[in-house]
Design a protein around this motif. Structure first.
Motif, PDB file in Angstrom:
ATOM      1  N   MET A 104       0.817  -1.179   0.000  1.00 53.48           N
ATOM      2  CA  MET A 104       0.000   0.000   0.000  1.00 53.48           C
ATOM      3  C   MET A 104       0.867   1.252   0.000  1.00 53.48           C
ATOM      4  O   MET A 104       0.501   2.249  -0.610  1.00 53.48           O
ATOM      5  CB  MET A 104      -0.906  -0.025   1.231  1.00 53.48           C
ATOM      6  CG  MET A 104      -2.355   0.168   0.902  1.00 53.48           C
ATOM      7  SD  MET A 104      -3.421  -0.230   2.271  1.00 53.48           S
ATOM      8  CE  MET A 104      -3.709   1.377   2.899  1.00 53.48           C
TER       9      MET A 104
ATOM     10  N   ASP B 248       0.786   4.381  -2.662  1.00 53.85           N
ATOM     11  CA  ASP B 248       0.659   5.785  -2.269  1.00 53.85           C
ATOM     12  C   ASP B 248       1.797   6.608  -2.858  1.00 53.85           C
ATOM     13  O   ASP B 248       1.591   7.737  -3.321  1.00 53.85           O
ATOM     14  CB  ASP B 248       0.632   5.908  -0.750  1.00 53.85           C
ATOM     15  CG  ASP B 248       0.346   7.317  -0.288  1.00 53.85           C
ATOM     16  OD1 ASP B 248      -0.532   7.982  -0.877  1.00 53.85           O
ATOM     17  OD2 ASP B 248       0.998   7.774   0.663  1.00 53.85           O
TER      18      ASP B 248
ATOM     19  N   ILE C  75      -7.887   7.267   0.913  1.00 52.60           N
ATOM     20  CA  ILE C  75      -7.758   6.101   0.044  1.00 52.60           C
ATOM     21  C   ILE C  75      -9.118   5.426   0.040  1.00 52.60           C
ATOM     22  O   ILE C  75      -9.644   5.079   1.095  1.00 52.60           O
ATOM     23  CB  ILE C  75      -6.692   5.122   0.551  1.00 52.60           C
ATOM     24  CG1 ILE C  75      -5.339   5.815   0.674  1.00 52.60           C
ATOM     25  CG2 ILE C  75      -6.605   3.911  -0.353  1.00 52.60           C
ATOM     26  CD1 ILE C  75      -4.295   4.976   1.386  1.00 52.60           C
ATOM     27  N   SER C  76      -9.697   5.269  -1.134  1.00 54.68           N
ATOM     28  CA  SER C  76     -11.024   4.647  -1.202  1.00 54.68           C
ATOM     29  C   SER C  76     -11.009   3.528  -2.241  1.00 54.68           C
ATOM     30  O   SER C  76     -10.131   3.453  -3.084  1.00 54.68           O
ATOM     31  CB  SER C  76     -12.084   5.685  -1.558  1.00 54.68           C
ATOM     32  OG  SER C  76     -11.802   6.271  -2.801  1.00 54.68           O
ATOM     33  N   LYS C  77     -11.985   2.672  -2.132  1.00 54.06           N
ATOM     34  CA  LYS C  77     -12.149   1.583  -3.089  1.00 54.06           C
ATOM     35  C   LYS C  77     -10.900   0.728  -3.235  1.00 54.06           C
ATOM     36  O   LYS C  77     -10.475   0.409  -4.341  1.00 54.06           O
ATOM     37  CB  LYS C  77     -12.560   2.122  -4.453  1.00 54.06           C
ATOM     38  CG  LYS C  77     -13.835   2.908  -4.466  1.00 54.06           C
ATOM     39  CD  LYS C  77     -14.085   3.438  -5.856  1.00 54.06           C
ATOM     40  CE  LYS C  77     -15.213   4.428  -5.860  1.00 54.06           C
ATOM     41  NZ  LYS C  77     -15.346   5.100  -7.135  1.00 54.06           N
ATOM     42  N   MET C  78     -10.275   0.368  -2.140  1.00 53.97           N
ATOM     43  CA  MET C  78      -9.077  -0.468  -2.189  1.00 53.97           C
ATOM     44  C   MET C  78      -9.517  -1.924  -2.262  1.00 53.97           C
ATOM     45  O   MET C  78     -10.140  -2.449  -1.339  1.00 53.97           O
ATOM     46  CB  MET C  78      -8.221  -0.235  -0.954  1.00 53.97           C
ATOM     47  CG  MET C  78      -6.876  -0.894  -1.038  1.00 53.97           C
ATOM     48  SD  MET C  78      -5.864  -0.230  -2.336  1.00 53.97           S
ATOM     49  CE  MET C  78      -4.706   0.665  -1.408  1.00 53.97           C
ATOM     50  N   ASP C  79      -9.235  -2.560  -3.398  1.00 55.62           N
ATOM     51  CA  ASP C  79      -9.627  -3.948  -3.630  1.00 55.62           C
ATOM     52  C   ASP C  79      -8.386  -4.820  -3.771  1.00 55.62           C
ATOM     53  O   ASP C  79      -7.584  -4.621  -4.677  1.00 55.62           O
ATOM     54  CB  ASP C  79     -10.466  -4.072  -4.908  1.00 55.62           C
ATOM     55  CG  ASP C  79     -11.765  -3.310  -4.836  1.00 55.62           C
ATOM     56  OD1 ASP C  79     -12.364  -3.274  -3.747  1.00 55.62           O
ATOM     57  OD2 ASP C  79     -12.175  -2.757  -5.865  1.00 55.62           O
TER      58      ASP C  79
ATOM     59  N   THR D 177      -3.004   0.820  -9.779  1.00 62.91           N
ATOM     60  CA  THR D 177      -3.147  -0.613  -9.989  1.00 62.91           C
ATOM     61  C   THR D 177      -1.815  -1.302  -9.728  1.00 62.91           C
ATOM     62  O   THR D 177      -0.778  -0.860 -10.225  1.00 62.91           O
ATOM     63  CB  THR D 177      -3.597  -0.894 -11.431  1.00 62.91           C
ATOM     64  OG1 THR D 177      -4.791  -0.169 -11.689  1.00 62.91           O
ATOM     65  CG2 THR D 177      -3.844  -2.365 -11.647  1.00 62.91           C
TER      66      THR D 177
ATOM     67  N   CYS E 101      -4.142  -5.755  -6.904  1.00 67.08           N
ATOM     68  CA  CYS E 101      -4.707  -4.709  -6.060  1.00 67.08           C
ATOM     69  C   CYS E 101      -5.036  -3.488  -6.898  1.00 67.08           C
ATOM     70  O   CYS E 101      -4.333  -3.175  -7.865  1.00 67.08           O
ATOM     71  CB  CYS E 101      -3.717  -4.341  -4.957  1.00 67.08           C
ATOM     72  SG  CYS E 101      -4.368  -3.178  -3.774  1.00 67.08           S
ATOM     73  N   GLN E 102      -6.119  -2.784  -6.509  1.00 64.87           N
ATOM     74  CA  GLN E 102      -6.503  -1.545  -7.188  1.00 64.87           C
ATOM     75  C   GLN E 102      -7.142  -0.622  -6.166  1.00 64.87           C
ATOM     76  O   GLN E 102      -7.916  -1.071  -5.312  1.00 64.87           O
ATOM     77  CB  GLN E 102      -7.482  -1.845  -8.317  1.00 64.87           C
ATOM     78  CG  GLN E 102      -7.897  -0.634  -9.091  1.00 64.87           C
ATOM     79  CD  GLN E 102      -8.773  -1.007 -10.290  1.00 64.87           C
ATOM     80  OE1 GLN E 102      -9.023  -2.168 -10.555  1.00 64.87           O
ATOM     81  NE2 GLN E 102      -9.228  -0.019 -11.003  1.00 64.87           N
ATOM     82  N   GLY E 103      -6.812   0.657  -6.225  1.00 64.28           N
ATOM     83  CA  GLY E 103      -7.374   1.620  -5.294  1.00 64.28           C
ATOM     84  C   GLY E 103      -7.410   3.018  -5.880  1.00 64.28           C
ATOM     85  O   GLY E 103      -6.696   3.328  -6.832  1.00 64.28           O
ATOM     86  N   THR E 104      -8.253   3.858  -5.282  1.00 63.28           N
ATOM     87  CA  THR E 104      -8.368   5.235  -5.694  1.00 63.28           C
ATOM     88  C   THR E 104      -7.848   6.133  -4.573  1.00 63.28           C
ATOM     89  O   THR E 104      -8.309   6.014  -3.429  1.00 63.28           O
ATOM     90  CB  THR E 104      -9.837   5.596  -6.011  1.00 63.28           C
ATOM     91  OG1 THR E 104     -10.321   4.677  -6.982  1.00 63.28           O
ATOM     92  CG2 THR E 104      -9.957   7.003  -6.536  1.00 63.28           C
TER      93      THR E 104
END
Length: 84
Positions: A1, A5, A25-29, A59, A76-79
């Motif tokens: 993570m 970042d 950090i949102s939508k962390m899959d 990504t 992993c993918q996050g916004t």
């Protein structure tokens, strides 16, 4: 993570050329595992920008060092949201 970042921070800084701060950090899959010896690639792409804030899609994908014929697999993918 942390690497994600950092990549998002580099993308945000290249866009605005001023000091930036991670707001959220949102939508962390997390969709897969990274094993010892795997090669991880992190890509960052800006998806929204306003006068003071940015959203960056990050990504993480991997390719196995042991298997040369496999392609990249997304793990992993996050916004990430930043302000300047």
């Amino acid at each position: 993570m942390k690497l994600m970042d950092n990549a998002a921070g580099c993308c945000a800084f290249r866009h605005c050329r001023t000091n930036i701060v991670t707001v959220s950090i949102s939508k962390m899959d997390f969709t897969g595992f990274v094993k010892l010896g795997d090669i991880v690639t992190i890509r960052a792409k800006m998806i929204f920008c306003s006068a003071k804030s940015m959203e960056i899609l990050v990504t993480a994908s991997l390719s196995s060092a042991a298997k040369a014929d496999d392609g990249e697999t997304q793990v992993c993918q996050g916004t990430f949201a930043f302000v300047s």
